[in-house]
Scaffold this motif. Structure first.
Motif, PDB file in Angstrom:
ATOM      1  N   CYS A  64       0.833  -1.198   0.000  1.00  0.00           N
ATOM      2  CA  CYS A  64       0.000   0.000   0.000  1.00  0.00           C
ATOM      3  C   CYS A  64       0.864   1.242   0.000  1.00  0.00           C
ATOM      4  CB  CYS A  64      -0.927   0.010   1.211  1.00  0.00           C
ATOM      5  SG  CYS A  64      -2.164   1.323   1.063  1.00  0.00           S
ATOM      6  N   ASN A  66      -0.278   4.066   0.872  1.00  0.00           N
ATOM      7  CA  ASN A  66      -0.809   4.968   1.902  1.00  0.00           C
ATOM      8  C   ASN A  66      -0.258   4.614   3.279  1.00  0.00           C
ATOM      9  OD1 ASN A  66      -2.276   6.480   0.123  1.00  0.00           O
ATOM     10  ND2 ASN A  66      -4.100   5.195   0.332  1.00  0.00           N
ATOM     11  N   ASN A  67      -0.529   5.529   4.184  1.00  0.00           N
ATOM     12  CA  ASN A  67       0.055   5.380   5.516  1.00  0.00           C
ATOM     13  C   ASN A  67      -0.986   5.674   6.589  1.00  0.00           C
ATOM     14  OD1 ASN A  67       2.409   4.563   6.702  1.00  0.00           O
ATOM     15  ND2 ASN A  67       3.353   6.600   6.681  1.00  0.00           N
ATOM     16  N   CYS A  68      -2.192   5.174   6.376  1.00  0.00           N
ATOM     17  CA  CYS A  68      -3.282   5.405   7.325  1.00  0.00           C
ATOM     18  C   CYS A  68      -2.806   4.981   8.711  1.00  0.00           C
ATOM     19  CB  CYS A  68      -4.521   4.620   6.917  1.00  0.00           C
ATOM     20  SG  CYS A  68      -5.054   5.008   5.247  1.00  0.00           S
ATOM     21  N   CYS A  71      -3.868   1.552  10.349  1.00  0.00           N
ATOM     22  CA  CYS A  71      -3.895   0.348   9.524  1.00  0.00           C
ATOM     23  C   CYS A  71      -2.606  -0.459   9.575  1.00  0.00           C
ATOM     24  CB  CYS A  71      -4.186   0.751   8.085  1.00  0.00           C
ATOM     25  SG  CYS A  71      -4.269  -0.663   6.982  1.00  0.00           S
ATOM     26  N   ILE A  73      -1.297  -2.574   7.541  1.00  0.00           N
ATOM     27  CA  ILE A  73      -0.474  -2.745   6.332  1.00  0.00           C
ATOM     28  C   ILE A  73      -0.046  -1.397   5.738  1.00  0.00           C
ATOM     29  CG2 ILE A  73      -1.417  -5.045   5.839  1.00  0.00           C
ATOM     30  CD1 ILE A  73      -3.046  -3.775   3.532  1.00  0.00           C
ATOM     31  N   ARG A  74      -0.065  -0.371   6.571  1.00  0.00           N
ATOM     32  CA  ARG A  74       0.378   0.962   6.145  1.00  0.00           C
ATOM     33  C   ARG A  74       1.816   0.908   5.620  1.00  0.00           C
ATOM     34  NH1 ARG A  74       2.744   4.023  10.334  1.00  0.00           N
ATOM     35  NH2 ARG A  74       1.486   5.857   9.804  1.00  0.00           N
ATOM     36  N   GLY A 110      -4.563  -3.177  -0.675  1.00  0.00           N
ATOM     37  CA  GLY A 110      -3.981  -1.867  -0.411  1.00  0.00           C
ATOM     38  C   GLY A 110      -3.853  -1.130  -1.732  1.00  0.00           C
TER      39      GLY A 110
HETATM   40 FE1  FES Z   1      -3.499   1.241   2.709  1.00  0.00          FE
HETATM   41 FE2  FES Z   1      -4.292   0.328   5.022  1.00  0.00          FE
HETATM   42  S1  FES Z   1      -2.966   2.061   4.660  1.00  0.00           S
HETATM   43  S2  FES Z   1      -4.740  -0.492   3.074  1.00  0.00           S
END
Ligand code: FES
Ligand code: 5AD
Length: 349
Positions: A64, A66-68, A71, A73-74, A110
């Motif tokens: 992924c 992203n870096n939520c 989460c 898997i960030r 992701g």
């Molecule tokens: Fe992308 Fe969770 S940060 S799936």
């Protein structure tokens, strides 16, 4: 029970909108939920009877960009063993799922750039041409209008993109600066405009969430009128900055499911894996207060535990067939029945 609370529940069930303060009362106040749950179940059974729809979830990649912050898997979590399924493996999962009675497949992942527009488009076309009686749901994050359109034209039926929170300031506390609340909202509007059956949703008990945030979620959802709404408790993941935060509770999630059922009477509402993770009978309890969908995992067993959004996720060791049998028993134990069907939403229908 309190006559004012009962009146609020009745007004909601009659299709009225509530003010933020009214929502806050309904969500926050402690009251006997029997009346609320009975009403929610009556609405659910009016439109969907005793049927429960199943969706075969295929977790295609845990890469992924992203870096939520919540989460597992960030991007910044270096402890994740990353994988992406090949197209052949994905199609194998679909074949296996079809034989097990699935007529909806959810490709979730992701935001992995290697699943680009062309690749996903080809995958959707392949699945739809082989299984024209099935629905394909995508859950691949934020894209441009044209990407969503291409996938829709390739045959994708539905798209899941949780809004996560309808409060802009809260959104900023859950996500890094480069992620924009308004872009997420734009995505949801685009998906609806294109013609997808659209799912939004949020976590219950996420860090910094106030009752007002939940009230805004409910108002947003009532206006947006989505076909599907996915909610589950926030569950902390040990390798994220939110590792020390409390989990959301079963009780609050159940209350929100029932309120959602009254707000969006015909929506498809899953009893989520996260709900089954905070309590052993969480998914059954979800079905008993208005949920009508379950989404067992069809991903290959050897990658299951790698798609770890939160700690202690259930069903990570099970083969798909075992998962389905276990769910069948669970669903039947509370008086419902899994059906072999695409299970389309009756919203706007
Ligand atoms: Fe992308 Fe969770 S940060 S799936
Ligand atoms: N706890 C509960 N749900 C989570 N999600 C992501 N991380 C967590 C967590 N720690 C949810 C998000 C996302 C969906 C795929 O999973 O709402 O949209």
């Amino acid at each position: 029970m309190d006559i004012q609370i009962k009146d609020l529940i009745d007004r909601l069930a009659d299709g009225h909108s509530l003010s933020i303060d009214e929502w806050i009362r309904l969500i926050e106040e402690k009251y006997d939920t029997t009346y609320l749950y009975e009403k929610a179940v009556a609405v659910r059974e009016k439109y969907y009877g005793k049927e429960v729809f199943i969706r075969g979830l295929i977790e295609i990649s845990n890469y992924c960009k992203n870096n939520c912050t919540y989460c597992g898997i960030r991007r910044d979590n270096n402890a994740v063993d990353r994988y992406r399924l090949t197209d052949d493996l994905i199609l194998e999962c679909v074949d296996n799922g079809y034989d097990l009675g699935f007529r909806t497949f959810v490709l979730q992942g992701g935001e992995d750039l290697s699943f680009d527009t062309n690749r996903v488009e080809a995958l959707v076309k392949t699945i739809k041409s082989k299984y024209s009686d099935c629905a394909v749901t995508l859950s691949l994050g934020e894209k441009d209008y044209d990407d969503y359109l291409r996938w829709f034209e390739a045959g994708a039926d539905r798209y899941l993109l949780r809004h996560e929170t309808a409060d802009c300031d809260h959104y900023a506390k859950l996500h890094p600066k480069e992620m924009d609340f308004y872009n997420r909202m734009r995505c949801l509007q685009d998906l609806m405009k294109i013609g997808y059956q659209v799912g939004c949703g949020f976590m219950v008990g996420s860090p910094y969430q106030t009752t007002e945030c939940l009230a805004k979620d409910m108002q947003f959802i009532q206006n947006f009128n989505p076909h599907m709404i996915g909610i589950g408790p926030f569950i902390s993941h040990k390798d994220t900055p939110f590792s020390e935060f409390e989990n959301g509770t079963l009780e609050m999630t159940l209350k929100m499911i029932a309120l959602l059922r009254l707000t969006c009477r015909k929506a498809l509402i899953p009893a989520t894996t996260a709900l089954g993770t905070v309590a052993p009978d969480g998914r059954e309890r979800g079905l008993m207060v208005g949920a009508n969908v379950v989404m067992p995992n069809l991903s290959p067993t050897n990658v299951r535990d790698k798609y770890s959004l939160y700690d202690n996720k259930i069903c990570t060791g099970e083969e798909a067939a075992e998962c389905v049998n276990c769910l069948k028993r669970r669903v039947e134990s509370v008086g419902y029945k899994i059906v072999v069907s695409r299970g389309d939403s009756k919203v706007n229908g």
